[in-house]
Write a protein that holds these residues in place. Structure first.
Motif, PDB file in Angstrom:
ATOM      1  N   VAL A 192       0.850  -1.203   0.000  1.00  0.00           N
ATOM      2  CA  VAL A 192       0.000   0.000   0.000  1.00  0.00           C
ATOM      3  C   VAL A 192       0.881   1.247   0.000  1.00  0.00           C
ATOM      4  O   VAL A 192       0.644   2.196  -0.757  1.00  0.00           O
ATOM      5  CB  VAL A 192      -0.947   0.003   1.231  1.00  0.00           C
ATOM      6  N   ALA A 193       1.923   1.241   0.851  1.00  0.00           N
ATOM      7  CA  ALA A 193       2.816   2.403   0.976  1.00  0.00           C
ATOM      8  C   ALA A 193       3.501   2.710  -0.353  1.00  0.00           C
ATOM      9  O   ALA A 193       3.574   3.871  -0.772  1.00  0.00           O
ATOM     10  CB  ALA A 193       3.854   2.147   2.067  1.00  0.00           C
ATOM     11  N   VAL A 194       3.998   1.664  -1.033  1.00  0.00           N
ATOM     12  CA  VAL A 194       4.680   1.865  -2.317  1.00  0.00           C
ATOM     13  C   VAL A 194       3.681   2.354  -3.367  1.00  0.00           C
ATOM     14  O   VAL A 194       3.981   3.256  -4.160  1.00  0.00           O
ATOM     15  CB  VAL A 194       5.376   0.565  -2.778  1.00  0.00           C
ATOM     16  N   PHE A 195       2.478   1.794  -3.345  1.00  0.00           N
ATOM     17  CA  PHE A 195       1.430   2.194  -4.281  1.00  0.00           C
ATOM     18  C   PHE A 195       1.099   3.686  -4.122  1.00  0.00           C
ATOM     19  O   PHE A 195       1.050   4.441  -5.100  1.00  0.00           O
ATOM     20  CB  PHE A 195       0.184   1.329  -4.035  1.00  0.00           C
ATOM     21  N   VAL A 196       0.934   4.115  -2.867  1.00  0.00           N
ATOM     22  CA  VAL A 196       0.662   5.531  -2.578  1.00  0.00           C
ATOM     23  C   VAL A 196       1.830   6.394  -3.060  1.00  0.00           C
ATOM     24  O   VAL A 196       1.635   7.451  -3.670  1.00  0.00           O
ATOM     25  CB  VAL A 196       0.414   5.738  -1.061  1.00  0.00           C
ATOM     26  N   ALA A 197       3.061   5.921  -2.805  1.00  0.00           N
ATOM     27  CA  ALA A 197       4.251   6.682  -3.200  1.00  0.00           C
ATOM     28  C   ALA A 197       4.322   6.851  -4.714  1.00  0.00           C
ATOM     29  O   ALA A 197       4.641   7.936  -5.214  1.00  0.00           O
ATOM     30  CB  ALA A 197       5.511   5.983  -2.687  1.00  0.00           C
ATOM     31  N   VAL A 198       4.016   5.781  -5.447  1.00  0.00           N
ATOM     32  CA  VAL A 198       4.068   5.839  -6.917  1.00  0.00           C
ATOM     33  C   VAL A 198       2.991   6.794  -7.448  1.00  0.00           C
ATOM     34  O   VAL A 198       3.241   7.604  -8.340  1.00  0.00           O
ATOM     35  CB  VAL A 198       3.903   4.422  -7.515  1.00  0.00           C
ATOM     36  N   LEU A 199       1.780   6.726  -6.847  1.00  0.00           N
ATOM     37  CA  LEU A 199       0.697   7.638  -7.259  1.00  0.00           C
ATOM     38  C   LEU A 199       1.089   9.093  -7.040  1.00  0.00           C
ATOM     39  O   LEU A 199       0.953   9.934  -7.925  1.00  0.00           O
ATOM     40  CB  LEU A 199      -0.576   7.340  -6.452  1.00  0.00           C
ATOM     41  N   LEU A 200       1.602   9.391  -5.817  1.00  0.00           N
ATOM     42  CA  LEU A 200       1.971  10.769  -5.485  1.00  0.00           C
ATOM     43  C   LEU A 200       3.157  11.230  -6.324  1.00  0.00           C
ATOM     44  O   LEU A 200       3.173  12.356  -6.824  1.00  0.00           O
ATOM     45  CB  LEU A 200       2.319  10.876  -3.995  1.00  0.00           C
ATOM     46  N   ALA A 203       1.972  11.846  -9.801  1.00  0.00           N
ATOM     47  CA  ALA A 203       1.133  13.053  -9.838  1.00  0.00           C
ATOM     48  C   ALA A 203       1.999  14.307  -9.878  1.00  0.00           C
ATOM     49  O   ALA A 203       1.629  15.315 -10.469  1.00  0.00           O
ATOM     50  CB  ALA A 203       0.200  13.090  -8.632  1.00  0.00           C
ATOM     51  N   LEU A 204       3.175  14.252  -9.244  1.00  0.00           N
ATOM     52  CA  LEU A 204       4.064  15.427  -9.246  1.00  0.00           C
ATOM     53  C   LEU A 204       5.010  15.408 -10.439  1.00  0.00           C
ATOM     54  O   LEU A 204       5.274  16.450 -11.046  1.00  0.00           O
ATOM     55  CB  LEU A 204       4.873  15.482  -7.952  1.00  0.00           C
ATOM     56  N   ALA A 205       5.509  14.209 -10.798  1.00  0.00           N
ATOM     57  CA  ALA A 205       6.543  14.124 -11.834  1.00  0.00           C
ATOM     58  C   ALA A 205       5.976  14.421 -13.219  1.00  0.00           C
ATOM     59  O   ALA A 205       6.632  15.095 -14.022  1.00  0.00           O
ATOM     60  CB  ALA A 205       7.189  12.737 -11.816  1.00  0.00           C
ATOM     61  N   ARG A 214      11.389  19.802 -15.568  1.00  0.00           N
ATOM     62  CA  ARG A 214      12.398  18.770 -15.302  1.00  0.00           C
ATOM     63  C   ARG A 214      12.506  17.901 -16.534  1.00  0.00           C
ATOM     64  O   ARG A 214      11.483  17.509 -17.103  1.00  0.00           O
ATOM     65  CB  ARG A 214      11.963  17.862 -14.123  1.00  0.00           C
ATOM     66  N   GLY A 215      13.719  17.606 -16.944  1.00  0.00           N
ATOM     67  CA  GLY A 215      13.902  16.674 -18.056  1.00  0.00           C
ATOM     68  C   GLY A 215      13.803  15.253 -17.552  1.00  0.00           C
ATOM     69  O   GLY A 215      13.783  15.009 -16.344  1.00  0.00           O
ATOM     70  N   ARG A 216      13.739  14.311 -18.480  1.00  0.00           N
ATOM     71  CA  ARG A 216      13.629  12.895 -18.101  1.00  0.00           C
ATOM     72  C   ARG A 216      14.839  12.430 -17.323  1.00  0.00           C
ATOM     73  O   ARG A 216      14.770  11.478 -16.558  1.00  0.00           O
ATOM     74  CB  ARG A 216      13.475  12.028 -19.357  1.00  0.00           C
ATOM     75  N   LYS A 217      15.978  13.086 -17.553  1.00  0.00           N
ATOM     76  CA  LYS A 217      17.218  12.628 -16.915  1.00  0.00           C
ATOM     77  C   LYS A 217      17.441  13.274 -15.546  1.00  0.00           C
ATOM     78  O   LYS A 217      18.316  12.850 -14.812  1.00  0.00           O
ATOM     79  CB  LYS A 217      18.420  12.925 -17.830  1.00  0.00           C
ATOM     80  N   ASP A 218      16.678  14.353 -15.233  1.00  0.00           N
ATOM     81  CA  ASP A 218      16.868  14.994 -13.934  1.00  0.00           C
ATOM     82  C   ASP A 218      16.324  14.087 -12.848  1.00  0.00           C
ATOM     83  O   ASP A 218      15.193  13.618 -12.944  1.00  0.00           O
ATOM     84  CB  ASP A 218      16.112  16.339 -13.877  1.00  0.00           C
ATOM     85  N   PRO A 219      17.121  13.839 -11.833  1.00  0.00           N
ATOM     86  CA  PRO A 219      16.602  12.966 -10.772  1.00  0.00           C
ATOM     87  C   PRO A 219      15.541  13.684  -9.943  1.00  0.00           C
ATOM     88  O   PRO A 219      15.702  14.854  -9.592  1.00  0.00           O
ATOM     89  CB  PRO A 219      17.839  12.658  -9.931  1.00  0.00           C
ATOM     90  N   ILE A 220      14.424  13.009  -9.696  1.00  0.00           N
ATOM     91  CA  ILE A 220      13.429  13.487  -8.734  1.00  0.00           C
ATOM     92  C   ILE A 220      13.534  12.527  -7.557  1.00  0.00           C
ATOM     93  O   ILE A 220      13.283  11.344  -7.730  1.00  0.00           O
ATOM     94  CB  ILE A 220      12.003  13.468  -9.327  1.00  0.00           C
ATOM     95  N   PRO A 221      13.970  13.002  -6.375  1.00  0.00           N
ATOM     96  CA  PRO A 221      14.143  12.049  -5.273  1.00  0.00           C
ATOM     97  C   PRO A 221      12.834  11.347  -4.938  1.00  0.00           C
ATOM     98  O   PRO A 221      11.796  12.013  -4.806  1.00  0.00           O
ATOM     99  CB  PRO A 221      14.639  12.912  -4.120  1.00  0.00           C
ATOM    100  N   PHE A 222      12.896  10.020  -4.869  1.00  0.00           N
ATOM    101  CA  PHE A 222      11.691   9.233  -4.610  1.00  0.00           C
ATOM    102  C   PHE A 222      11.487   9.014  -3.112  1.00  0.00           C
ATOM    103  O   PHE A 222      10.377   8.725  -2.675  1.00  0.00           O
ATOM    104  CB  PHE A 222      11.777   7.894  -5.348  1.00  0.00           C
ATOM    105  N   GLY A 223      12.577   9.169  -2.321  1.00  0.00           N
ATOM    106  CA  GLY A 223      12.503   8.935  -0.880  1.00  0.00           C
ATOM    107  C   GLY A 223      11.370   9.671  -0.181  1.00  0.00           C
ATOM    108  O   GLY A 223      10.643   9.066   0.622  1.00  0.00           O
ATOM    109  N   PRO A 224      11.187  10.982  -0.458  1.00  0.00           N
ATOM    110  CA  PRO A 224      10.104  11.697   0.221  1.00  0.00           C
ATOM    111  C   PRO A 224       8.719  11.108  -0.072  1.00  0.00           C
ATOM    112  O   PRO A 224       7.870  11.061   0.819  1.00  0.00           O
ATOM    113  CB  PRO A 224      10.213  13.123  -0.345  1.00  0.00           C
TER     114      PRO A 224
END
Ligand SMILES: [Zn+2]
Length: 250
Positions: A192-200, A203-205, A214-224
């Motif tokens: 559930v936690a991973v599912f919520v994280a992927v959705l959020l 939704a932002l990415a 942001r380009g495709r190569k720019d890292p968006i930290p997934f930790g938060p």
């Protein structure tokens, strides 16, 4: 003292300590000393200028000695930690589960701030966190030891597959954070936690990618996002998991 107020004050104090962790841990500095000093002028910060939130407000967010701006991160981390602790108390009451929740929440707040700032998730938080989650569940029985153990495998394994399939994009830090969440939450709630994280995260990415911010190569930290998914999982995961399963069955 009314328990929620006490929990709030403890949350502020822990949040204040987390600010020290967030500032020093990525630089490899000791958490125990020396005393906090202004990063601008090096002036030591007196205890009355180091009170959670209150000092930031009374100093109007500036160092008393050199007037350099103090990061908003400090009051935000303190207020967020206190709010999460109070929410945990409302949900778990005075139980072992509550204490385990505080450990997980404190770790997630520190991880979020460090990942946002440095794009790393420190092993010195996640690896002991895996052990702490397993032992906390062993003590409380909220999640069975087997569920916790499978959770470590599922939470970590999911990211291992993503890392292998994507050839980067997701780091080993995310994998260890996934394993830590699995240890605390058990295998179904970590999903559930991973599912919520992927959705959020999506939704932002997606708007950032579409608008070209942001380009495709720019890292968006997934930790938060994973940390936020972990908080949702901790507080409401069992209900969400049941609802999800019953949706399939019904
Ligand atoms: Zn200063």
């Amino acid at each position: 003292m009314w328990p929620p107020v006490l929990v709030f004050l403890v949350g502020l104090a822990i949040g204040s300590f987390l600010n020290v962790v967030i500032a020093r841990l990525p630089e490899g500095r000791s958490l125990l000393g020396p005393r906090s000093a202004c990063p601008g002028c090096g002036a030591p910060i007196a205890w009355h200028d180091n009170l959670p939130i209150l000092s930031f407000v009374s100093l109007r967010g500036r160092c008393r000695a050199c007037a350099m701006r103090i990061s908003w991160r400090y009051p935000i981390v303190e207020a967020l930690t206190a709010a999460l602790f109070v929410l945990a108390y409302r949900i778990f009451g005075p139980t072992v589960d509550f204490l385990a929740a505080l450990v997980l929440l404190a770790a997630l707040v520190a991880i979020t701030a460090i990942d946002l700032q440095h794009q790393i998730i420190p092993d010195v938080i996640t690896l002991p966190g895996i052990v702490a989650g397993f032992l906390a569940n062993l003590a409380s029985g909220r999640v069975s030891w087997l569920d916790s153990l499978i959770g470590i495998g599922v939470g970590g394994g999911l990211f291992l597959i993503i890392i292998l399939a994507s050839g980067g994009g997701m780091g080993g830090g995310d994998m260890k954070l996934g394993a830590m969440l699995g240890a605390f939450l058990g295998w179904s709630v970590v999903l559930v936690a991973v599912f919520v994280a992927v959705l959020l995260g999506g939704a932002l990415a997606i708007p950032l990618l579409v608008t070209g911010k942001r380009g495709r190569k720019d890292p968006i930290p997934f930790g938060p996002f994973l940390a936020l998914g972990g908080v949702v999982g901790l507080f409401w995961g069992e209900r969400l998991a049941q609802w999800y399963v019953s949706g399939f069955a019904g």
